[in-house]
Design an enzyme around this catalytic site. Sequence first.
Site, PDB file in Angstrom:
ATOM      1  N   GLY A   7       0.765  -1.701   0.181  1.00 18.99           N
ATOM      2  CA  GLY A   7      -0.150   0.288   0.404  1.00 18.99           C
ATOM      3  C   GLY A   7       1.073   1.689  -0.157  1.00 18.99           C
ATOM      4  O   GLY A   7       0.666   2.189   0.195  1.00 18.99           O
ATOM      5  N   GLY A   8       2.300   1.228  -0.405  1.00 13.86           N
ATOM      6  CA  GLY A   8       3.036   2.595  -0.264  1.00 13.86           C
ATOM      7  C   GLY A   8       2.765   3.553  -1.576  1.00 13.86           C
ATOM      8  O   GLY A   8       3.434   4.526  -1.013  1.00 13.86           O
ATOM      9  N   GLY A  13       0.852   4.864   3.894  1.00 13.11           N
ATOM     10  CA  GLY A  13       2.069   4.118   2.774  1.00 13.11           C
ATOM     11  C   GLY A  13       3.202   4.554   2.141  1.00 13.11           C
ATOM     12  O   GLY A  13       3.950   5.184   2.811  1.00 13.11           O
ATOM     13  N   VAL A  56      -1.764  -7.593  -3.023  1.00 17.04           N
ATOM     14  CA  VAL A  56      -1.172  -8.654  -2.535  1.00 17.04           C
ATOM     15  C   VAL A  56      -1.563 -10.077  -1.983  1.00 17.04           C
ATOM     16  O   VAL A  56      -1.115 -10.300  -1.257  1.00 17.04           O
ATOM     17  CB  VAL A  56      -0.946  -7.558  -0.750  1.00 17.04           C
ATOM     18  CG1 VAL A  56      -2.427  -7.477  -0.099  1.00 17.04           C
ATOM     19  CG2 VAL A  56      -0.212  -8.029   0.281  1.00 17.04           C
ATOM     20  N   TYR A 179     -14.902  -3.584   9.127  1.00 15.92           N
ATOM     21  CA  TYR A 179     -14.144  -3.272   9.137  1.00 15.92           C
ATOM     22  C   TYR A 179     -12.293  -3.486  10.910  1.00 15.92           C
ATOM     23  O   TYR A 179     -11.655  -4.484  10.401  1.00 15.92           O
ATOM     24  CB  TYR A 179     -13.627  -1.880   9.432  1.00 15.92           C
ATOM     25  CG  TYR A 179     -12.114  -1.417   8.919  1.00 15.92           C
ATOM     26  CD1 TYR A 179     -11.281  -1.176   8.439  1.00 15.92           C
ATOM     27  CD2 TYR A 179     -11.679  -0.255   9.914  1.00 15.92           C
ATOM     28  CE1 TYR A 179     -10.235  -0.819   8.295  1.00 15.92           C
ATOM     29  CE2 TYR A 179     -10.699  -0.305  10.007  1.00 15.92           C
ATOM     30  CZ  TYR A 179      -9.468   0.119   9.605  1.00 15.92           C
ATOM     31  OH  TYR A 179      -8.565   1.038   9.662  1.00 15.92           O
ATOM     32  N   LYS A 183      -9.241  -5.840  10.885  1.00 14.21           N
ATOM     33  CA  LYS A 183      -8.172  -5.585  11.510  1.00 14.21           C
ATOM     34  C   LYS A 183      -7.648  -6.700  13.415  1.00 14.21           C
ATOM     35  O   LYS A 183      -6.381  -6.522  12.789  1.00 14.21           O
ATOM     36  CB  LYS A 183      -8.383  -3.692  12.753  1.00 14.21           C
ATOM     37  CG  LYS A 183      -8.600  -3.047  10.941  1.00 14.21           C
ATOM     38  CD  LYS A 183      -7.669  -3.102   9.480  1.00 14.21           C
ATOM     39  CE  LYS A 183      -6.637  -2.393  10.075  1.00 14.21           C
ATOM     40  NZ  LYS A 183      -5.459  -2.734   9.071  1.00 14.21           N
TER      41      LYS A 183
END
Length: 372
Positions: A7-8, A13, A56, A179, A183
């Site tokens: 996620g850069g 990111g 990913v 969500y 996480k």
Amino acid sequence: MRVLVTGGAGFIGSHVVTALAAAGHESVVLDALLPSAHPGGTPPELPGDRVVIGDVRDRETVADALAGVDAVCHQAAMVGLGKEFADAPLYVGCNDLGTAVLLAEMASAGVRNLVLAGSMVVYGEGRYACPRHGTVRPGPRAEADLRAGDFEPRCPDCGAELTPGLVAEDAPVDPRNVYASTKLAQEHLAAAWARATDGRAVSLRYHNVYGPGMPRDTPYAGVASFFRSALARGEAPRVYEDGGQRRDFVHVRDVAAANTVALEAVRQRRPASFAAYNTGSGEPHTIGEMAAALAGAYGGPDPVVTGEYRLGDVRHVTADSRALREELGWRPRVPFADGMEDFAAAPLRGSGSPLRDTGSRREGIAVTLPGA
């Protein structure tokens, strides 16, 4: 140190990549460039010393991105509450399956250092004190109370008014939406990976991160982005409930610095296996206060308090970030007022402004999985 930042190219990111470069580290960016994080199309420039465009959840892409890296900073995720429960497969796929694939490939590649983008949403409602029963944890708020405008949680034992306080990392977790559940699952996966591989993993439980480069006009962004997007359209920010919800708004540059500090810690084999750290400014503010400060810095229009609500939202959640300060030496540097002034003047992602040019180059192929 050579760091893979998943996620850069995204909001947080890309700031992490900038912070790593300033500290003398190299970055490999892996990003699927999802429309939810990149409204308006692919950014014209991408950060990082090497860029792999892919998902990913694709093992071959992840294995390629991991080649030669010393540590992973895992920022790739779907964020926010989404639009409806039908989004659940997307959240679980992006966040949990993606994390599982990443960790499996890290195990195979011998990469043993991980920093994970966690979230304070794993706590559910924050810490509360009842004058009669001490520390209590109220359950989810009833929809009938929300419809009636009764937004404050009550003591589950006596119904008394409660005083909100700060949540420490040892508080019970109680995710209240999809969500939040994903996480927490990411943290469990990271802890299991660390035990199985003798790795080191840190989860930074972010509070409400804001700052330059937030995506605009997307239902998957945070409240600061909603308000800033409205102001850019010439509209008043719409504040849910009565605006009295307490949060900790932390600037993205401070969050990027926390990631850099945590990556140095895992490289030095700290913690022993897995640890989670609250990552907030230490200055709780209400959402109404934030909306007013942002609108004032932008030049209006003033926010409108709507009384509307979303099921799954919590009333107050602010955390104690002393452990991150004391154990890893991190300090937030951007005061609330300065950060809001900065954010009011900054471009949003998708508003036609390019990302910072860091001399990156694109590699790899685009990988699109079902639902991506």
